[in-house]
Design an enzyme around this catalytic site. Structure first.
Site, short mmCIF file in Angstrom:
data_model
loop_
_atom_site.label_atom_id
_atom_site.label_comp_id
_atom_site.label_asym_id
_atom_site.label_seq_id
_atom_site.Cartn_x
_atom_site.Cartn_y
_atom_site.Cartn_z
N ASP A 91 2.20 -21.28 -6.39
CA ASP A 91 1.67 -20.67 -7.88
C ASP A 91 0.42 -20.22 -7.58
O ASP A 91 -0.55 -20.33 -7.13
CB ASP A 91 1.86 -22.16 -8.70
CG ASP A 91 0.73 -23.03 -8.32
OD1 ASP A 91 0.57 -23.48 -7.10
OD2 ASP A 91 -0.28 -23.41 -9.13
N GLU A 154 -0.47 -26.13 -7.94
CA GLU A 154 -2.11 -26.49 -7.54
C GLU A 154 -3.01 -26.09 -8.80
O GLU A 154 -3.86 -26.57 -9.11
CB GLU A 154 -2.36 -25.87 -6.59
CG GLU A 154 -3.54 -26.48 -5.72
CD GLU A 154 -4.95 -25.64 -6.25
OE1 GLU A 154 -5.99 -26.06 -6.17
OE2 GLU A 154 -4.80 -24.51 -6.64
#
Length: 468
Positions: A91, A154
């Site tokens: 991500d 994250e």
């Protein structure tokens, strides 16, 4: 550590250079910013596509792969009861503006591979995957399994790792390629809090219509915008120009078709753990608005947060400045600014030293908010991470870095929080080399092709040393 082994691993990584670059370009083209959940993709369809792309690349290299309900995936090699983990994330934060090259183009210019995620963290986790492939292709003897773990959340709280940790046994050792070289022995604690005020007074000569800055609390906002209505709009525009000239900031006002005044503040983005490297557009805007003829309770709030934070990045005026020998000074980033209905709110990201506790920080913040006459509306905090410098995991990775690069650098502490806080027996290790600029969360993020390959060489050796 044998020189012959190092050379063999390096040659095997070099043999895969073209494939490594191609795989990294492929994963960069996917805009894996968290969005609304869909079936099988808890963090959005684009993040899900990035996860499946990474797993498909790994399967094509002959690895066994697992997708844990869209939260996490991993590629695994070897056998044994215990395993070594390499944790990276697919991500990314939103791209923002001011890019020279397309943020999801994966283009190469002058030896640099550009794109959101090139260095944080798609390039590094691809380097780790190809490092493991080098170990596999040379059939080096291992006593533990190795997992390359692809995370998906994250940048937005690491809910993926919480999901993983609740279902899988922990690794006996591991690292995350999501910080700096050499080894990270300490990570500061993290705290997010909001300073807010509910407004009651109506506007007179000037009224606030909208106020917005920032998309993620862990990024220094490079743009902030306010829309105001005024009895004398030209006077407001002139005041804005005078303020910008006096304070040497990039701040401009213009008259909209509906008669409102749009004020735009521009700064410089930076990672929230390094706020001193940016220019906070939100705080510039608030400082100007505090001088406008807005309702009294709004002006009171604006002056309070401007006095308590302003351009500071160490929390000094809030009464939370602190440093220790192990991890350095506290940092503060005012990352999100919102005006909704009758409430104005500023959300901040603090990284505090490892010898402090979140409870101590919140106590001081509550005291400061009470003194300022505003609300500490919400807060969350995460604990610090600390390994002694003589811990076997630290010394092993330090030796690997020295062996592969030929340089000796002491382990370091950082303000950024990584996956290492979410799984035991892990630390952060690379990919940023000493002396290099920090490009995370910034326009024109890139990784050089040389560094991408060098990371793969370092990670190949690290994987072998931890799993042999």
């Amino acid at each position: 550590m044998g020189e012959g082994l190092t050379l063999n691993l390096e040659k095997e990584v070099e043999r895969q250079t073209d494939a490594l670059i191609k795989a990294t370009q492929e994963i960069i083209t996917l805009r894996s910013v968290e969005s609304d959940a869909v079936d099988g993709c808890p963090f959005g369809a684009e993040v899900g596509r990035a996860l499946e792309c990474a797993l498909q690349i790994a399967r094509g290299m002959g690895f066994h792969t697992v997708n844990l309900d869209g939260y996490v995936g991993y590629a695994e090699y070897g056998s044994g009861e215990d395993y070594v983990a390499v944790l990276g994330h697919l991500d990314v934060v939103p791209e923002g503006g001011n890019w020279t090259y397309p943020p999801y183009g994966g283009e190469i210019h002058e030896g640099r591979l550009y794109g959101r995620g090139a260095s944080d963290d798609k390039g590094p986790i691809m380097a780790a995957l190809f490092g493991l492939a080098a170990v596999k292709n040379l059939n080096l003897p291992l006593t533990k399994r190795v997992r390359i773990i692809f995370g998906t959340s994250e940048e937005t709280g690491s809910k993926d790792m919480d999901y993983y940790a609740g279902r899988e046994k922990p690794p006996v050792a591991g690292f995350t390629p999501d910080a700096s070289f050499p080894t990270i022995y300490a990570e500061k604690g993290g705290c997010k809090f909001t300073l807010a005020k509910k407004l009651t007074a109506a506007g007179d000569s000037v009224r606030l219509r909208s106020l917005h800055a920032g998309e993620r609390v862990n990024i220094v906002p490079d743009r902030a915008e306010a829309v105001l209505s005024a009895r004398e709009p030209q006077a407001l525009i002139n005041a804005c120009a005078a303020f910008a000239n006096c304070h040497k900031v990039e701040l401009g006002a213009s008259l909209a078709a509906d008669g409102t005044v749009q004020i735009v503040s521009r700064g410089k983005a930076a990672h929230g753990s390094l706020p001193h490297q940016g220019i906070n557009a939100a705080m510039q805007l608030l400082a100007f608005l505090a001088e406008c003829q807005l309702p009294a309770d709004l002006v009171s709030y604006l002056k309070a947060v401007t006095d308590a934070i302003g351009r500071e990045t160490d929390g000094r005026s809030l009464g939370i400045a602190y440093r220790d020998e192990a991890s350095g000074s506290l940092t503060l980033n005012a990352g999100l600014l919102r005006f909704t209905g009758d409430t104005v709110a500023l959300t901040c990201d603090v990284r505090f030293p490892v010898t402090w506790t979140g409870e101590q920080l919140i106590e001081k913040l509550q005291s400061a908010a009470n003194n300022l006459g505003i609300d500490l509306a919400s807060f969350t905090f995460g604990k610090p991470l600390f390994f002694p410098k003589d811990h076997s995991l630290i010394t092993t990775l330090q030796k690997v870095f020295t062996t592969v690069t030929g340089t000796t650098v002491d382990p370091i502490a950082i303000g950024g929080g990584t996956y290492a806080k979410h799984l035991p027996n892990t630390v952060a290790f690379g990919p940023q080399f000493p002396g290099q600029p920090d490009l995370c969360h910034q326009p024109d993020e890139y990784i050089t092709l040389d560094d991408l390959v060098l990371c793969a060489k370092i990670y190949a050796r690290a994987i072998y040393e931890l799993a042999r």
